[in-house]
Scaffold this active site. Structure first.
Site, PDB file in Angstrom:
ATOM      1  N   TYR A 136      22.525  30.159 -14.000  1.00  0.00           N
ATOM      2  CA  TYR A 136      23.667  31.071 -13.890  1.00  0.00           C
ATOM      3  C   TYR A 136      24.352  31.308 -15.236  1.00  0.00           C
ATOM      4  CZ  TYR A 136      23.362  30.160  -8.829  1.00  0.00           C
ATOM      5  OH  TYR A 136      22.949  30.031  -7.527  1.00  0.00           O
ATOM      6  N   GLY A 184      27.475  41.323  -0.523  1.00  0.00           N
ATOM      7  CA  GLY A 184      28.570  42.261  -0.279  1.00  0.00           C
ATOM      8  C   GLY A 184      28.248  43.340   0.740  1.00  0.00           C
TER       9      GLY A 184
END
Length: 347
Positions: free
Chosen positions: A53, A242
């Protein structure tokens, strides 16, 4: 917030986990630190990260940046003992170690790098991001073919890495062990390896796989394995990047993940939008925020599952946290089951 145990370990965590994969890319460090503190204020003291990440997209030059951001918060606040930290060793990838697979040597190299960036002497849960042999996750299910895998090589590698991690655990570098993007067969082989090595404390405690109303590969063999072997699911992308919020029905908001990655790594398809509309319709009919419905559904699964809740902004996290106490009743769950039958694999 309700507390749950990770596998058969003595580690207790909240029913939600804070995800951090946007920290350092879409989420600036100051906002990331505020997110950690807001989560803690709501009883969420479980933080998941990875050496890979930030993502969207992942880049070799940013590998480890998210861990460094978390480490900076730990160094600044001195609150290490207040959080349970999970991180992951990158699987074979050009992003790090010249694409080398996970071996006894590379896993310790990766672990030591994570510890240095996090500024801590231990990782509470250390996970393998994906197996050397490959994975059917990341939309690879459509052409997945395990017949080219070598059983002997996989088992030998698992035993080798188990030995190295057992030494790291004995040295206090890790408390518990987990997998990610793996399979029922993978879980069983890692459990067997820990038993053969006399390293019961290294028994697989968790598996971190994608799981949401739109992605339910875990529901069959994996769920059965997790039930019988006491392996806790850490569900990543519980809002399907999302999509389950409904924010993409009328366009693509500026700065959103889809504005950077239009097909959301293969999730956007013709079959997707009818499924989205169906789930949004359930939430609307029952007066539930769709974000809260999607997260509550994961947290209420009969086999223990913990949603990893990540947000680009502190405001998005705050909105999600407003639904932390949401409980779905039988009528909602029945409609969700019917919708799943009608829209089984939308991506």
């Amino acid at each position: 917030m309700e507390r749950r145990r990770l596998g058969r370990t003595g580690i207790e965590v909240p029913a939600w986990c804070l995800g951090t994969m946007t920290f350092g890319r879409q989420t600036p460090e100051a906002d990331a630190h505020r997110q950690i503190e807001r989560a803690l204020d709501h009883g969420i003291d479980f933080v998941d990260t990875a050496e890979m990440y930030p993502v969207n997209p992942p880049r070799a030059e940013t590998v480890g940046d998210t861990e460094s951001i978390i480490g900076n918060w730990l160094r600044r606040t001195g609150r290490r003992d207040e959080v349970t930290i999970a991180t992951k060793c990158l699987g074979p990838s050009s992003l790090a170690r010249d694409g080398a697979p996970i071996t006894a040597g590379t896993v310790i190299e990766a672990l030591d790098g994570s510890l240095a960036r996090l500024g801590t002497d231990r990782v509470d849960l250390y996970q393998l991001h994906w197996p050397n042999r490959g994975s059917y996750h990341f939309r690879q299910i459509w052409s997945y073919d395990p017949s080219g895998q070598s059983t002997a090589a996989a088992v030998e590698n698992i035993a080798e890495v188990t030995g190295a991690l057992a030494e790291a655990q004995a040295a206090g570098k890790i408390r518990a062990f987990g997998l990610s993007n793996d399979t029922a067969w993978g879980i069983m082989k890692w459990i067997e390896a820990a038993g053969a090595a006399g390293a019961d404390a290294l028994r697989v405690a968790t598996i971190q796989n994608e799981y949401s109303l739109l992605c339910r590969y875990w529901d069959a063999d994996l769920a059965e394995t997790c039930h019988h072997e006491a392996v806790t699911l850490l569900a990543y992308s519980p809002l399907a990047c999302g999509l389950l919020t409904g924010k993409y029905r009328d366009g693509i908001p500026e700065g959103s993940r889809r504005s950077i990655n239009p097909d959301l790594n293969g999730r956007v398809s013709e079959r997707l939008w009818p499924a989205i509309d169906a789930y949004l319709g359930i939430a609307r009919r029952h007066g539930i925020d769709p974000v809260h419905m999607a997260l509550a559904w994961v947290a209420q699964r009969p086999v223990p599952a913990i949603p990893i809740v990540g947000a680009t902004t502190e405001a998005q996290l705050a909105h999600a946290l407003e639904g932390a106490d949401t409980v779905l009743d039988g009528a909602v769950l029945e409609e969700i089951d019917k919708t799943h039958r009608a829209h089984g694999m939308p991506f």
